[in-house]
Design a protein around this motif. Structure first.
Motif, PDB file in Angstrom:
ATOM      1  N   VAL A  40       0.868  -1.180   0.064  1.00 47.68           N
ATOM      2  CA  VAL A  40       0.142   0.128   0.024  1.00 47.68           C
ATOM      3  C   VAL A  40       0.984   1.240   0.031  1.00 47.68           C
ATOM      4  N   ALA A  41       0.992   1.952  -1.079  1.00 42.09           N
ATOM      5  CA  ALA A  41       1.625   3.170  -1.390  1.00 42.09           C
ATOM      6  C   ALA A  41       0.717   4.299  -0.665  1.00 42.09           C
ATOM      7  N   HIS A  42       1.301   4.960   0.199  1.00 34.82           N
ATOM      8  CA  HIS A  42       0.319   6.179   0.770  1.00 34.82           C
ATOM      9  C   HIS A  42       0.964   7.535   0.657  1.00 34.82           C
ATOM     10  N   ASP A  43      -0.093   8.454   0.727  1.00 30.71           N
ATOM     11  CA  ASP A  43       0.270   9.941   0.549  1.00 30.71           C
ATOM     12  C   ASP A  43      -0.486  10.475   1.866  1.00 30.71           C
ATOM     13  N   ASN A  44       0.236  11.154   2.756  1.00 32.34           N
ATOM     14  CA  ASN A  44      -0.556  11.891   3.742  1.00 32.34           C
ATOM     15  C   ASN A  44      -0.559  13.365   3.371  1.00 32.34           C
ATOM     16  N   LEU A  45      -1.965  13.991   3.399  1.00 34.19           N
ATOM     17  CA  LEU A  45      -2.136  15.015   2.939  1.00 34.19           C
ATOM     18  C   LEU A  45      -2.707  15.881   4.114  1.00 34.19           C
ATOM     19  N   GLY A  46      -2.451  15.419   5.408  1.00 28.66           N
ATOM     20  CA  GLY A  46      -2.932  16.066   6.556  1.00 28.66           C
ATOM     21  C   GLY A  46      -2.448  17.492   6.769  1.00 28.66           C
ATOM     22  N   ILE A  47      -3.356  18.400   7.349  1.00 27.09           N
ATOM     23  CA  ILE A  47      -2.556  19.692   7.731  1.00 27.09           C
ATOM     24  C   ILE A  47      -3.474  20.029   9.090  1.00 27.09           C
ATOM     25  N   ASN A  48      -2.365  20.425   9.805  1.00 28.18           N
ATOM     26  CA  ASN A  48      -2.709  20.742  11.260  1.00 28.18           C
ATOM     27  C   ASN A  48      -3.529  22.038  11.209  1.00 28.18           C
ATOM     28  N   GLY A  49      -4.594  22.116  12.073  1.00 29.57           N
ATOM     29  CA  GLY A  49      -5.666  23.313  12.110  1.00 29.57           C
ATOM     30  C   GLY A  49      -6.592  23.293  11.108  1.00 29.57           C
ATOM     31  N   LEU A  50      -6.662  22.330  10.026  1.00 34.10           N
ATOM     32  CA  LEU A  50      -7.554  22.654   9.150  1.00 34.10           C
ATOM     33  C   LEU A  50      -9.061  22.309   9.364  1.00 34.10           C
ATOM     34  N   THR A  51      -9.729  23.259   8.761  1.00 37.70           N
ATOM     35  CA  THR A  51     -11.321  23.183   9.152  1.00 37.70           C
ATOM     36  C   THR A  51     -12.045  22.378   7.822  1.00 37.70           C
ATOM     37  N   SER A  52     -13.334  22.151   8.122  1.00 38.03           N
ATOM     38  CA  SER A  52     -13.955  21.433   7.153  1.00 38.03           C
ATOM     39  C   SER A  52     -14.068  22.525   5.657  1.00 38.03           C
ATOM     40  N   HIS A  53     -14.192  23.879   6.129  1.00 33.19           N
ATOM     41  CA  HIS A  53     -14.004  24.801   4.782  1.00 33.19           C
ATOM     42  C   HIS A  53     -12.794  24.794   4.318  1.00 33.19           C
ATOM     43  N   GLY A  54     -11.600  24.511   5.055  1.00 32.39           N
ATOM     44  CA  GLY A  54     -10.475  24.609   4.402  1.00 32.39           C
ATOM     45  C   GLY A  54     -10.072  23.356   3.691  1.00 32.39           C
ATOM     46  N   LEU A  55     -10.575  22.232   3.930  1.00 31.98           N
ATOM     47  CA  LEU A  55     -10.436  21.000   3.316  1.00 31.98           C
ATOM     48  C   LEU A  55     -11.067  21.033   2.094  1.00 31.98           C
ATOM     49  N   TYR A  56     -12.368  21.658   2.128  1.00 27.82           N
ATOM     50  CA  TYR A  56     -13.089  21.785   0.927  1.00 27.82           C
ATOM     51  C   TYR A  56     -12.315  22.633  -0.205  1.00 27.82           C
ATOM     52  N   GLY A  57     -11.701  23.426   0.398  1.00 25.08           N
ATOM     53  CA  GLY A  57     -10.967  24.629  -0.460  1.00 25.08           C
ATOM     54  C   GLY A  57      -9.774  24.015  -1.238  1.00 25.08           C
ATOM     55  N   TYR A  58      -8.967  23.123  -0.492  1.00 25.78           N
ATOM     56  CA  TYR A  58      -8.010  22.226  -1.138  1.00 25.78           C
ATOM     57  C   TYR A  58      -8.311  21.216  -2.120  1.00 25.78           C
ATOM     58  N   ILE A  59      -9.575  20.634  -1.849  1.00 31.73           N
ATOM     59  CA  ILE A  59      -9.842  19.742  -2.912  1.00 31.73           C
ATOM     60  C   ILE A  59     -10.584  20.407  -4.144  1.00 31.73           C
ATOM     61  N   SER A  60     -10.815  21.689  -3.966  1.00 29.03           N
ATOM     62  CA  SER A  60     -11.469  22.205  -5.200  1.00 29.03           C
ATOM     63  C   SER A  60     -10.285  22.914  -5.919  1.00 29.03           C
ATOM     64  N   GLN A  61      -9.277  23.186  -5.242  1.00 28.12           N
ATOM     65  CA  GLN A  61      -8.185  24.070  -5.853  1.00 28.12           C
ATOM     66  C   GLN A  61      -6.928  23.709  -6.059  1.00 28.12           C
ATOM     67  N   SER A  62      -6.447  22.683  -5.165  1.00 24.56           N
ATOM     68  CA  SER A  62      -5.112  22.059  -5.109  1.00 24.56           C
ATOM     69  C   SER A  62      -5.101  20.896  -6.286  1.00 24.56           C
ATOM     70  N   THR A  63      -4.260  21.019  -7.283  1.00 26.59           N
ATOM     71  CA  THR A  63      -3.869  20.053  -8.027  1.00 26.59           C
ATOM     72  C   THR A  63      -3.256  18.920  -7.605  1.00 26.59           C
ATOM     73  N   THR A  64      -2.627  18.899  -6.488  1.00 25.04           N
ATOM     74  CA  THR A  64      -2.128  17.669  -5.738  1.00 25.04           C
ATOM     75  C   THR A  64      -3.199  17.113  -5.111  1.00 25.04           C
ATOM     76  N   PHE A  65      -4.087  17.638  -4.467  1.00 22.90           N
ATOM     77  CA  PHE A  65      -4.995  16.941  -3.876  1.00 22.90           C
ATOM     78  C   PHE A  65      -5.933  16.290  -4.787  1.00 22.90           C
ATOM     79  N   ARG A  66      -6.334  17.124  -6.067  1.00 21.62           N
ATOM     80  CA  ARG A  66      -7.333  16.517  -7.129  1.00 21.62           C
ATOM     81  C   ARG A  66      -6.697  15.242  -7.595  1.00 21.62           C
ATOM     82  N   HIS A  67      -5.423  15.323  -7.864  1.00 22.94           N
ATOM     83  CA  HIS A  67      -4.727  14.370  -8.635  1.00 22.94           C
ATOM     84  C   HIS A  67      -4.487  12.857  -7.950  1.00 22.94           C
TER      85      HIS A  67
END
Length: 210
Positions: A40-67
């Motif tokens: 199992v190859a894994h990528d940990n994209l956890g971010i300290n202090g992240l809120t639900s709104h912040g996570l939605y922003g990363y999924i919407s805008q970050s090419t790394t998250f989306r890929h």
């Protein structure tokens, strides 16, 4: 064969409060390898202090998250805890429950957007995949409103249960055992607490991957 695991979320995903390698993400990865009998190859994209709104922003805008999400066979999500902590801090000394109620509504909206975005990214996926959410425990057991918030939010997460999505409801495992399972800051899990989260995720199984 290689299974790709992408972990998204807040400091729980990071593993804050435990020694390196003892957060739920690396432990769950090892449990998955044992169960699936593949690497199992894994990528940990956890971010300290992240809120639900912040996570939605990363999924919407970050090419790394989306890929990485589009390619993942296993996805875990831990989110909502920082929303709760901010609400709890804002009402200390005021006795107001408004912020908890507003936070709960906002969290539900953000989580629905997160799920919709992930499923859109997986629309053309030719491989089976699973999504696992980590439910909330209550780091403020002395605050009754916080317990209500946590349980309502967990019920909302469980409303998404499907063939690909399931929730590790850890509320009962942590309730009354906060001193045992939380780190010195009494907010984040310690190594034992993270192990419990990983085991709860593992118990949900890996179908249709196996």
């Amino acid at each position: 064969m290689v299974i790709h695991y992408t972990a998204i979320g807040d400091s729980l995903t990071v593993g804050f409060g435990a020694m390196p390698g003892n957060g739920f993400v690396p432990v769950y990865k090892r449990l998955a390898e044992h169960k699936l009998q593949v690497f199992v190859a894994h990528d940990n994209l956890g971010i300290n202090g992240l809120t639900s709104h912040g996570l939605y922003g990363y999924i919407s805008q970050s090419t790394t998250f989306r890929h990485l999400l589009s390619q993942a066979d296993i996805i875990t999500i831990s989110i909502g805890g920082n929303d709760l902590i901010r609400a709890a801090n804002s009402i200390r000394g005021t006795g107001s429950e408004f912020n908890f109620n507003q936070t709960l509504r906002d969290c539900k909206i953000n989580f629905s957007r997160i799920m919709e975005s992930i499923y859109q990214l997986k629309t053309n996926s030719k491989r089976p995949f699973i999504i696992r959410a980590v439910g909330l425990y209550n780091p403020f057991p002395q605050v009754e409103t916080a317990s209500y918030y946590v349980q309502q939010y967990n019920r909302y997460l469980e409303s998404y249960t499907s063939g690909t999505f399931a929730v590790a409801n850890i509320y009962g495992s942590f309730r009354g055992r906060e001193r045992e399972l939380l780190s010195l800051d009494q907010v984040h899990p310690n190594g034992h607490g993270y192990r419990i989260i990983a085991e709860q995720l593992n118990r949900l199984g890996f179908r249709p991957l196996a």
